[in-house]
Motif scaffolding. Sequence first.
Motif, PDB file in Angstrom:
ATOM      1  N   GLN A 232      33.794  35.798  35.996  1.00 54.41           N
ATOM      2  CA  GLN A 232      35.173  36.566  37.018  1.00 54.41           C
ATOM      3  C   GLN A 232      36.387  36.322  37.415  1.00 54.41           C
TER       4      GLN A 232
ATOM      5  N   VAL B 256      38.963  36.470  34.356  1.00 56.12           N
ATOM      6  CA  VAL B 256      38.984  38.074  34.168  1.00 56.12           C
ATOM      7  C   VAL B 256      39.902  38.974  35.058  1.00 56.12           C
ATOM      8  N   TRP B 257      40.323  37.711  36.597  1.00 55.10           N
ATOM      9  CA  TRP B 257      41.268  37.804  37.342  1.00 55.10           C
ATOM     10  C   TRP B 257      42.944  37.775  36.579  1.00 55.10           C
TER      11      TRP B 257
ATOM     12  N   ASP C 108      43.921  39.641  33.867  1.00 51.45           N
ATOM     13  CA  ASP C 108      44.212  40.621  34.457  1.00 51.45           C
ATOM     14  C   ASP C 108      45.984  40.725  34.567  1.00 51.45           C
TER      15      ASP C 108
ATOM     16  N   ASN D  69      46.689  45.861  25.570  1.00 46.77           N
ATOM     17  CA  ASN D  69      44.841  45.499  25.707  1.00 46.77           C
ATOM     18  C   ASN D  69      45.531  44.419  24.431  1.00 46.77           C
TER      19      ASN D  69
ATOM     20  N   LYS E  47      44.346  40.545  25.811  1.00 47.31           N
ATOM     21  CA  LYS E  47      43.233  40.368  26.480  1.00 47.31           C
ATOM     22  C   LYS E  47      42.843  39.014  26.190  1.00 47.31           C
TER      23      LYS E  47
ATOM     24  N   LYS F 126      35.424  35.206  29.737  1.00 45.29           N
ATOM     25  CA  LYS F 126      35.519  36.381  30.036  1.00 45.29           C
ATOM     26  C   LYS F 126      34.562  36.718  30.582  1.00 45.29           C
ATOM     27  N   SER F 127      34.145  37.378  30.368  1.00 48.39           N
ATOM     28  CA  SER F 127      32.972  39.003  30.923  1.00 48.39           C
ATOM     29  C   SER F 127      32.580  39.455  29.636  1.00 48.39           C
TER      30      SER F 127
ATOM     31  N   SER G 204      34.703  42.959  29.971  1.00 49.26           N
ATOM     32  CA  SER G 204      35.894  42.850  29.581  1.00 49.26           C
ATOM     33  C   SER G 204      36.581  42.087  28.252  1.00 49.26           C
TER      34      SER G 204
ATOM     35  N   ASN H 243      39.117  39.134  20.017  1.00 53.03           N
ATOM     36  CA  ASN H 243      40.080  40.118  20.478  1.00 53.03           C
ATOM     37  C   ASN H 243      40.948  40.281  19.885  1.00 53.03           C
TER      38      ASN H 243
END
Length: 451
Positions: A183, A186-187, A190, A202, A205, A211-212, A215, A391
């Motif tokens: 989590q 991911v923060w 983002d 994109n 990433k 990451k999860s 995501s 990614n």
Amino acid sequence: MSSEEAVTEASAAKSVSDLTEGSEVVLADTEDPGGAQFYRTHQAQVARAVPHVPIADHVRLILSEPKNEVIVNFPVRMDDGRFKLFTGYRIQHNNILGPYKGGIRYHHDVTLEEVKALASVMSYKCALLEVPFGGAKGGIRLSPAQHSKRELESITRRFVHDLGNNIGPEYDIPAPDVGTNSQIMVWMMDTYMNTHNQIDKNAQKRIVTGKSLASGGSRGREKATGQGVVYCIQEWADERGVRLDGCNYILQGFGNVGSHAAQIMSRLGAVLVGVQDHTGSIYNPQGIYPRKLIDHVNKEGGIRGYAGAEEINNDDFWSIESDICIPAALELQITEEVAKKLTAKLVVEAANGPTTLKGEEVLKKRGIEVIPDVMANAGGVVVSYFEWIQNKRSESWQLEEVDSRLLFMMKRSYHEMRAFAREHGVDNRTAAFAVALNRLNAVYTERGVFP
């Protein structure tokens, strides 16, 4: 290893002075701050490998200190309206092999020296495993349990904002560590994506790994470090003719790494007889069921109170009769006193730097083999590399592919370490650092130093 080849306190200190002239080395288990002792311990361990490889003087000099030390102080508004000032670190040790790579740690004992040591460990870990990354590490001095989810999100986003261009998907790629998880990654992702080039949004990433899945994470990343630990144990067992089915082991630390290692070990028939974490120690000679203990920890926040085992004194934990000991918590846990108590034949360092110099000397004298951290817990950075590649290519690999690639890389590096150890008559840790130093030295020798 013969007694003549054993590294004494005096020779270890001399070796470190060869690696980084003027640095002070403390071989005793002192009461100085843990981060400082960990940093000196790591320097001494690397220095022991130097006489066994033809490393150039200028390469030793370059590797003796990080390339960059980024420290940011930033305010965050707490839930009660007050502002609190946090200090964040991002240490970039070396990037000769590729972009900086390393975790972000949220812990109340995070220090500059600790993060410097961890960043250096990452450089050697990537070189040993032939992962095309360099070494970095970061952290914030805080206790995650003392903050709400909203506060942790605000702290994380402000930290990433203040790091700015000091991280990037082709420059420095953070990952989870102690006190952080998917989590938080991911923060971080983002925040970075919304504060940098919007055209390539994109494509950003891969700014972080761990990451999860939803995501952009990789299958197998959450268990990767624990999986790598078990792969090393399996190679050791095959080499020694040891049957893992029915062997007993103890585990310090039951977070992400320890809990996944325990689940995988249980599938091999190994019996978990003792566990220790920040809440206490438990023991059951008949075996502790990892899955049930995970459910208890998720509910209660620690192993204390688990009905399937008896609570014991923390000092008694290390004396539990076992075949394998897996330290999977923090650094400097296996001290001289602890090493004297262990009954295991093997110590597998799932944590970074869990063994002190004096503790390691006792283990050597007692004939207890060590699979060092740079080898044992490298599964995390290997699968982080896989996630970064996925990614970058807009791909998603199946778990079987991730696990098979991880096994190949862990197995290859394990046997390179063991071959060097046998050929040069050194311990596994010295061999692991020597193999890594050889690779780093080769690149610097070919490329030279600009200008």
